[in-house]
Design a protein around this motif. Structure first.
Motif, short mmCIF file in Angstrom:
data_model
loop_
_atom_site.label_atom_id
_atom_site.label_comp_id
_atom_site.label_asym_id
_atom_site.label_seq_id
_atom_site.Cartn_x
_atom_site.Cartn_y
_atom_site.Cartn_z
N ALA A 79 0.81 -1.22 0.00
CA ALA A 79 0.00 0.00 0.00
C ALA A 79 0.84 1.27 0.00
N LYS A 80 2.14 1.15 0.18
CA LYS A 80 3.06 2.30 0.17
C LYS A 80 2.63 3.41 1.12
N GLN A 81 2.13 3.03 2.31
CA GLN A 81 1.68 3.94 3.36
C GLN A 81 0.54 4.87 2.92
N THR A 82 -0.24 4.48 1.88
CA THR A 82 -1.37 5.29 1.45
C THR A 82 -2.64 4.97 2.23
N ASP A 83 -2.74 3.73 2.77
CA ASP A 83 -3.94 3.30 3.49
C ASP A 83 -3.67 1.88 4.00
#
Length: 190
Positions: A42-46
């Motif tokens: 999620a690449k720290q998006t959610d």
């Protein structure tokens, strides 16, 4: 001649514009090619995966990473009882509960699952609240997770799982229960 070619797949906002969280529905399975081959990031998006009121699901053969949200960074289960098999859940974080996973009124079956390097205020690796039947975990490794308050590795709140071949190592909490913390819980350790 039939040949099967497999290649590593990273599913993320930057590689294929994937939007997170992945919202599961009943009777749908999410099966990868292996923990090193299929990576949901999620690449720290959610959060990575959300399951609410789902039945008859399997999530297997993949890695879940890069989740960042208020609670349940890697996987959030509410009133859902999936089979979680051959998974790596790592490098997820939350601002409150369940860095790697959060189970709420959910009793999943876990087999061959590694939860590592996740962080939260409560339940760095896993936060489990209120068991309905009995969750069964076999060959689960909880390592190098951290919490600010309770349960660096696992925090059980009114939860009664059966845990077989469980390895808990290298977890930490700034207050209570570096490896595990229990509140009104009665796990069966085998």
């Amino acid at each position: 001649t039939n040949s099967t070619r497999t290649s590593r797949s990273v599913i993320s906002p930057s590689t294929n514009a994937e939007r997170f969280p992945i919202k599961m529905m009943s009777h749908i399975n999410l099966i990868g090619q292996g923990e090193e081959m299929t990576i949901l990031d999620a690449k720290q998006t959610d959060r990575v995966i959300t399951m609410e009121y789902c039945t008859n699901n399997i999530i297997s053969n993949l890695s879940i990473t890069g989740g960042s949200t208020d609670f349940g960074g890697g996987i959030y289960l509410q009133n859902s009882n999936p089979l979680l098999i051959n998974l790596t859940i790592k490098d997820n974080l939350t601002e409150s509960y369940g860095g790697g996973m959060l189970f709420y009124y959910s009793d999943p079956i876990l087999s061959n699952v590694t939860i590592s390097n996740n962080a939260a205020v409560y339940g760095g690796g896993i936060y489990c609240k209120i068991s309905i039947t009995n969750s069964y975990w076999d060959n689960v490794t909880v390592k190098d997770n951290s919490s600010e308050e309770y349960g660096g590795g696992i925090l059980f709140v009114e939860f009664a799982p059966t845990l077989s071949n469980l390895t808990i190592t290298g977890n930490s909490s700034k207050k209570y229960g570096g490896g595990m913390s229990f509140w009104k819980s009665d796990p069966n350790l085998i």
